[in-house]
Design an enzyme around this catalytic site. Sequence first.
Site, PDB file in Angstrom:
ATOM      1  N   GLU A   1       0.056  -0.701   5.709  1.00  0.00           N
ATOM      2  CA  GLU A   1       1.076  -0.189   6.628  1.00  0.00           C
ATOM      3  C   GLU A   1       0.956   1.306   6.832  1.00  0.00           C
ATOM      4  O   GLU A   1       1.194   1.812   7.923  1.00  0.00           O
ATOM      5  CB  GLU A   1       2.477  -0.537   6.086  1.00  0.00           C
ATOM      6  CG  GLU A   1       3.614  -0.262   7.075  1.00  0.00           C
ATOM      7  CD  GLU A   1       4.109   1.165   7.072  1.00  0.00           C
ATOM      8  OE1 GLU A   1       4.746   1.583   8.055  1.00  0.00           O
ATOM      9  OE2 GLU A   1       3.871   1.887   6.072  1.00  0.00           O
TER      10      GLU A   1
ATOM     11  N   ASP B   1       0.853  -1.190   0.000  1.00  0.00           N
ATOM     12  CA  ASP B   1       0.000   0.000   0.000  1.00  0.00           C
ATOM     13  C   ASP B   1       0.888   1.239   0.000  1.00  0.00           C
ATOM     14  O   ASP B   1       2.080   1.170   0.304  1.00  0.00           O
ATOM     15  CB  ASP B   1      -0.938   0.007   1.202  1.00  0.00           C
ATOM     16  CG  ASP B   1      -0.198   0.149   2.518  1.00  0.00           C
ATOM     17  OD1 ASP B   1       0.722  -0.655   2.768  1.00  0.00           O
ATOM     18  OD2 ASP B   1      -0.507   1.066   3.311  1.00  0.00           O
TER      19      ASP B   1
END
Length: 450
Positions: free
Chosen positions: A151, A89
Amino acid sequence: MELAAKVDALMDGLRDDLERLAAIPSVAFPGFPAEPVGEAYDLLVRLLGEAGVEHIERIDLPGTAPVIFGEIPPPSPDAPTVLLYSHYDVQPPGDEKLWLSPPFVPTPVEGGLRARGIADDKSNVIAHLGMLRAYEGRPPVGVKIVFEGQEEYGSPFDDYPRTDPERFACDAMVIADLGNLRPGTPTLTTGLRGACEVVVEVRTLEEPRHSGEFGGAAPDALLVLLKALSTLHDVHGDVAVAGLRREEWTGTTYTEEEFRELAGVREGVPLIGSGSLGERLWSGPAITVIGLDAPSVEHAASAVVPYARAKLNLRFHPRQDAREAQDRLVEHLRSLRPFGIPLTVTPGDTGPGYEATTGGSAYRAARTALREAWGEEASYVATGGSIPLVNGLAQAAPRAEVLLFGAQDSMCNLHAPNERVLFSELRNTVVAMCAFVREYAAGFRAEGAS
């Protein structure tokens, strides 16, 4: 084929896959579509399978994007297991007007590519894949792969790994969510400052009062708050709160010119604090006022301010306990009585720091590997940013050595407009990861035989 030559032969394919991955806007923040995150997940599962990872699981945790977990068993009973972490991400692009090219259109720059997330952390995802391809899916160590999908926004790995320690059991882990101090300087990050937040507020009047009629005797809440905040630093700009740990930094650090450019310090404005930059940034505390509630200048009235509030962010030494550090700041503020007026102090979130143990066989292997890849000895640095997932994984595998290195560099504009990665750093990171598993396997066996 020589290791470096094998990696060089893989680079065209790795660049292509990095472009494909970076073109996917896999932002896991609320308000962004979930489909691109799923698209990135699917692409990586396919690439891992093609790289020889036969055991791949999807981990779904409450309220988060899926985690990819892959596993390659050790090739022999005396081989170690290495956990490889990175995340797929990315940060939101921010104001796209500040970008020189569309953030999710990977665009060539001198020596590399520009796109959101291409350095943080998709370059490191690709570096892990590159190592697996170089060994044709049969590295000399057992491998556990953790590619996280959220994250950047509320990582579940702050807490989850310790609840499932068997899954994350390993002898060493390479957490690739950072990189070199500067391009061309091989770097091992050995410390992470901890972080906490504190809110301090002052309420002195029931409502605003005319500054001409009441000013001079009526207590101004903003003045009270500013007087309190001014006690947090001494005349040099060093933190003046007792009990916050500060030590000399003995590793590598930025030059002042590099730091001024990275921070965007205006010409003629001095840096604050004393001592080395490493001490100010990594092995000592920092207190920043990150928010202030007070009347704006544009809408200011001629009135004594009845209420003011500030939010403080404290970064502290990697080995200082998070609660202890926060308590020292809270105690300092609560002890103050600016103009005789008490403050309301509310502690907020805390996140621990981390300091690696660097004397084991994994660190010896890593130093050899980085020297082989970059042609010079590795530097040790710390980072002022916090990566709480490091503690989460370390607590799940408390005997594992934790190594932090990767393909980013501190000048890559991560989290900022025009993020970029250099192909030289990606290539050398793949070489380093390949050399690391080779050296670590040999050293691990030798230690076991002795």
